[in-house]
Design a protein around this motif. Sequence first.
Motif, PDB file in Angstrom:
ATOM      1  N   ALA A   1       0.798  -1.233   0.000  1.00  0.00           N
ATOM      2  CA  ALA A   1       0.000   0.000   0.000  1.00  0.00           C
ATOM      3  C   ALA A   1       0.826   1.275   0.000  1.00  0.00           C
ATOM      4  N   LYS A   2       2.134   1.164   0.112  1.00  0.00           N
ATOM      5  CA  LYS A   2       2.968   2.362   0.229  1.00  0.00           C
ATOM      6  C   LYS A   2       2.872   3.252  -1.002  1.00  0.00           C
ATOM      7  N   GLU A   3       2.706   2.640  -2.171  1.00  0.00           N
ATOM      8  CA  GLU A   3       2.654   3.412  -3.414  1.00  0.00           C
ATOM      9  C   GLU A   3       1.226   3.661  -3.893  1.00  0.00           C
ATOM     10  N   SER A   4       0.231   3.258  -3.111  1.00  0.00           N
ATOM     11  CA  SER A   4      -1.157   3.433  -3.538  1.00  0.00           C
ATOM     12  C   SER A   4      -1.634   4.856  -3.266  1.00  0.00           C
ATOM     13  N   GLU A   5      -2.764   5.216  -3.866  1.00  0.00           N
ATOM     14  CA  GLU A   5      -3.328   6.549  -3.665  1.00  0.00           C
ATOM     15  C   GLU A   5      -3.807   6.741  -2.227  1.00  0.00           C
ATOM     16  N   ASN A   6      -4.214   5.656  -1.591  1.00  0.00           N
ATOM     17  CA  ASN A   6      -4.726   5.724  -0.218  1.00  0.00           C
ATOM     18  C   ASN A   6      -3.673   5.269   0.790  1.00  0.00           C
ATOM     19  N   LYS A   7      -2.410   5.582   0.513  1.00  0.00           N
ATOM     20  CA  LYS A   7      -1.331   5.066   1.364  1.00  0.00           C
ATOM     21  C   LYS A   7      -1.442   5.556   2.809  1.00  0.00           C
ATOM     22  N   ARG A   8      -1.922   6.789   3.012  1.00  0.00           N
ATOM     23  CA  ARG A   8      -2.055   7.291   4.380  1.00  0.00           C
ATOM     24  C   ARG A   8      -3.137   6.535   5.139  1.00  0.00           C
ATOM     25  N   PHE A   9      -4.222   6.230   4.448  1.00  0.00           N
ATOM     26  CA  PHE A   9      -5.298   5.460   5.084  1.00  0.00           C
ATOM     27  C   PHE A   9      -4.795   4.087   5.504  1.00  0.00           C
ATOM     28  N   TRP A  10      -4.077   3.410   4.606  1.00  0.00           N
ATOM     29  CA  TRP A  10      -3.582   2.072   4.923  1.00  0.00           C
ATOM     30  C   TRP A  10      -2.477   2.117   5.972  1.00  0.00           C
ATOM     31  N   LEU A  11      -1.706   3.207   6.001  1.00  0.00           N
ATOM     32  CA  LEU A  11      -0.703   3.360   7.055  1.00  0.00           C
ATOM     33  C   LEU A  11      -1.384   3.494   8.416  1.00  0.00           C
ATOM     34  N   LEU A  12      -2.423   4.313   8.472  1.00  0.00           N
ATOM     35  CA  LEU A  12      -3.168   4.463   9.727  1.00  0.00           C
ATOM     36  C   LEU A  12      -3.829   3.150  10.130  1.00  0.00           C
ATOM     37  N   THR A  13      -4.278   2.378   9.131  1.00  0.00           N
ATOM     38  CA  THR A  13      -4.883   1.072   9.418  1.00  0.00           C
ATOM     39  C   THR A  13      -3.857   0.126  10.032  1.00  0.00           C
ATOM     40  N   ALA A  14      -2.645   0.118   9.465  1.00  0.00           N
ATOM     41  CA  ALA A  14      -1.578  -0.736  10.002  1.00  0.00           C
ATOM     42  C   ALA A  14      -1.220  -0.328  11.427  1.00  0.00           C
ATOM     43  N   LEU A  15      -1.107   0.976  11.655  1.00  0.00           N
ATOM     44  CA  LEU A  15      -0.790   1.463  12.999  1.00  0.00           C
ATOM     45  C   LEU A  15      -1.923   1.160  13.974  1.00  0.00           C
ATOM     46  N   ALA A  16      -3.166   1.272  13.488  1.00  0.00           N
ATOM     47  CA  ALA A  16      -4.319   0.973  14.344  1.00  0.00           C
ATOM     48  C   ALA A  16      -4.311  -0.488  14.776  1.00  0.00           C
ATOM     49  N   GLY A  17      -3.874  -1.378  13.866  1.00  0.00           N
ATOM     50  CA  GLY A  17      -3.768  -2.790  14.231  1.00  0.00           C
ATOM     51  C   GLY A  17      -2.816  -2.997  15.389  1.00  0.00           C
ATOM     52  N   GLY A  18      -1.676  -2.303  15.356  1.00  0.00           N
ATOM     53  CA  GLY A  18      -0.724  -2.405  16.457  1.00  0.00           C
ATOM     54  C   GLY A  18      -1.275  -1.846  17.752  1.00  0.00           C
ATOM     55  N   VAL A  19      -1.989  -0.719  17.660  1.00  0.00           N
ATOM     56  CA  VAL A  19      -2.574  -0.107  18.860  1.00  0.00           C
ATOM     57  C   VAL A  19      -3.628  -1.027  19.473  1.00  0.00           C
ATOM     58  N   ILE A  20      -4.438  -1.656  18.632  1.00  0.00           N
ATOM     59  CA  ILE A  20      -5.476  -2.569  19.126  1.00  0.00           C
ATOM     60  C   ILE A  20      -4.847  -3.757  19.850  1.00  0.00           C
ATOM     61  N   VAL A  21      -3.772  -4.294  19.272  1.00  0.00           N
ATOM     62  CA  VAL A  21      -3.072  -5.407  19.928  1.00  0.00           C
ATOM     63  C   VAL A  21      -2.540  -4.967  21.287  1.00  0.00           C
ATOM     64  N   GLY A  22      -1.934  -3.783  21.345  1.00  0.00           N
ATOM     65  CA  GLY A  22      -1.421  -3.274  22.611  1.00  0.00           C
ATOM     66  C   GLY A  22      -2.521  -3.103  23.643  1.00  0.00           C
ATOM     67  N   ALA A  23      -3.662  -2.552  23.224  1.00  0.00           N
ATOM     68  CA  ALA A  23      -4.790  -2.374  24.145  1.00  0.00           C
ATOM     69  C   ALA A  23      -5.291  -3.721  24.650  1.00  0.00           C
ATOM     70  N   SER A  24      -5.305  -4.715  23.768  1.00  0.00           N
ATOM     71  CA  SER A  24      -5.741  -6.056  24.154  1.00  0.00           C
ATOM     72  C   SER A  24      -4.828  -6.647  25.221  1.00  0.00           C
ATOM     73  N   ARG A  25      -3.520  -6.452  25.061  1.00  0.00           N
ATOM     74  CA  ARG A  25      -2.568  -7.009  26.028  1.00  0.00           C
ATOM     75  C   ARG A  25      -2.676  -6.317  27.385  1.00  0.00           C
ATOM     76  N   VAL A  26      -3.008  -5.038  27.375  1.00  0.00           N
ATOM     77  CA  VAL A  26      -3.244  -4.334  28.641  1.00  0.00           C
ATOM     78  C   VAL A  26      -4.525  -4.848  29.284  1.00  0.00           C
ATOM     79  N   TYR A  27      -5.563  -5.044  28.476  1.00  0.00           N
ATOM     80  CA  TYR A  27      -6.860  -5.471  29.005  1.00  0.00           C
ATOM     81  C   TYR A  27      -6.778  -6.838  29.676  1.00  0.00           C
ATOM     82  N   VAL A  28      -6.078  -7.789  29.071  1.00  0.00           N
ATOM     83  CA  VAL A  28      -6.044  -9.147  29.624  1.00  0.00           C
ATOM     84  C   VAL A  28      -5.059  -9.280  30.777  1.00  0.00           C
ATOM     85  N   GLY A  29      -4.381  -8.184  31.144  1.00  0.00           N
ATOM     86  CA  GLY A  29      -3.470  -8.222  32.284  1.00  0.00           C
ATOM     87  C   GLY A  29      -2.094  -8.753  31.973  1.00  0.00           C
TER      88      GLY A  29
END
Length: 480
Positions: free
Chosen positions: A302-330
């Motif tokens: 997605a780096k060269e696509s027209e919506n590269k910023r959207f897909w970058l935010l999506t990739a970062l959001a995936g990491g944030v969600i994983v981090g939140a999940s690990r905090v939630y489960v203790g």
Amino acid sequence: MSTLLSRLILGLSLILALCSQAHAAIPDSSLKGAACFISDTKSRVLVVMDYLNRKYSIPGGYIDRGETPAEAAAREAFEETGLKVAVGKPLMTTDSAVIFDCFTDAPIPVFERDGKATIAAWHAPDFSREIKYANFVEPSTNLIKHSRYPEQAEMFKHWMVLSSPSLIQSHDDFSDNASPFFVQQAQINERFQSFIAGLPSPLSGLAQQFFKHAHLIGNSVLFGVLMLAGMITGGMRRLSSALLVAMLTVIAVQVTKLIFGVPRPMQIFPALQLADASGFSMPSGHTTTAFAVWLTFWSWFAKESENKRFWLLTALAGGVIVGASRVYVGAHYLTDVTAGAVFGTLVFVLSQWLSKERANGNTLSLHPVVWLAMAAILVPAAAYFSFPVLIIAAVATLTIAGVLQVMKCANPGLLRQSMSLKRIIETLSLPAVIAAAGLIASLFSRSSLLTLEVMIVVVMLSASWLVGYPLYQAKRASRQ
């Protein structure tokens, strides 16, 4: 070339020495092992889970040179559980080992849940390296089934009558033994869980299930998916990039965990545990993996696509969600997942730089010196910590470095070509068979050392084929 090969041989020799040292420490006498049977006043026995084969046993191990069996039993009990025990009478002596009745002078702090009592074993020297858990459990058929030594487990009820039970003291948490900094951080985990539980129904139930399972998109299985995607879209070039991401993640996460030795929130406050997790806390391996892998996917597709910023935010959001999940489960503190996000991003940036095509058409990701450099970090770390994951990773990097040195391709352009389905199956089939054979062999192994040796052989053979076969095919094509 001879200098490089000599370094490879030296590195592999150091890895094999880690295993041979353990064998050398075993005395020549027939009595090689000693163990402690520690019971409590509720007729439960203290067992530990082995890190490699995931089976239970009472604390014990080899007798070092110059030790008496009783001294070895007390030492092993401390190294695996953190408890200082007094050694009583022998309960059983076999041709190769002796099991002692052991007990503590002071009450053992425990956290009671579902019929078992967890102890604060994170202070034990072997915690996270050899031992995953330490719990008081009731002798049962299920325990015998999952025991490293079923014949010993069958004797637990009999030994219970003969043993001197240790007093236990129930606690709501183990905060008295933890740093105030982490005790304070764990309040964030508790507030997060309370917030989710306090949401209106059915939103609360949906949110609980979401955060319990969202960590799966940061699971280590992602490395396999990344390798497969790399072979399909970019051949050997992207496969080497995916292997780099995996190995750099192992170095960043595992070495840091062992250096700092931070206990998890659920280990200090067991009531916070909503998912299974073992070992130390900082940084979050799931979060590091999620950021490194999803950003790599973004750079590939997605780096060269027209919506590269959207897909970058999506990739970062995936990491944030994983981090939140690990905090939630203790499983992790907020600082752990923050560190994981930073480490994952750095792994991505470094792997991208090493995978960048140079003027001559080659990439550093396919240069043996890069893999030797990673081995130069992993080999000393593996020797110092004696941690199985680091030992296996060191073997993998040295093996890949050797294969890259021997199987050089004169036409770098061929390494960029995507692999056919037939070639992918040929590349993955043999490592899959080798891994399955190794898994079956480890299931029948009682010895952690033997299990580790099997894994080393599996990794050496699998890595050699996974990297060597595509390079061999590219080398053949360049000659035609």
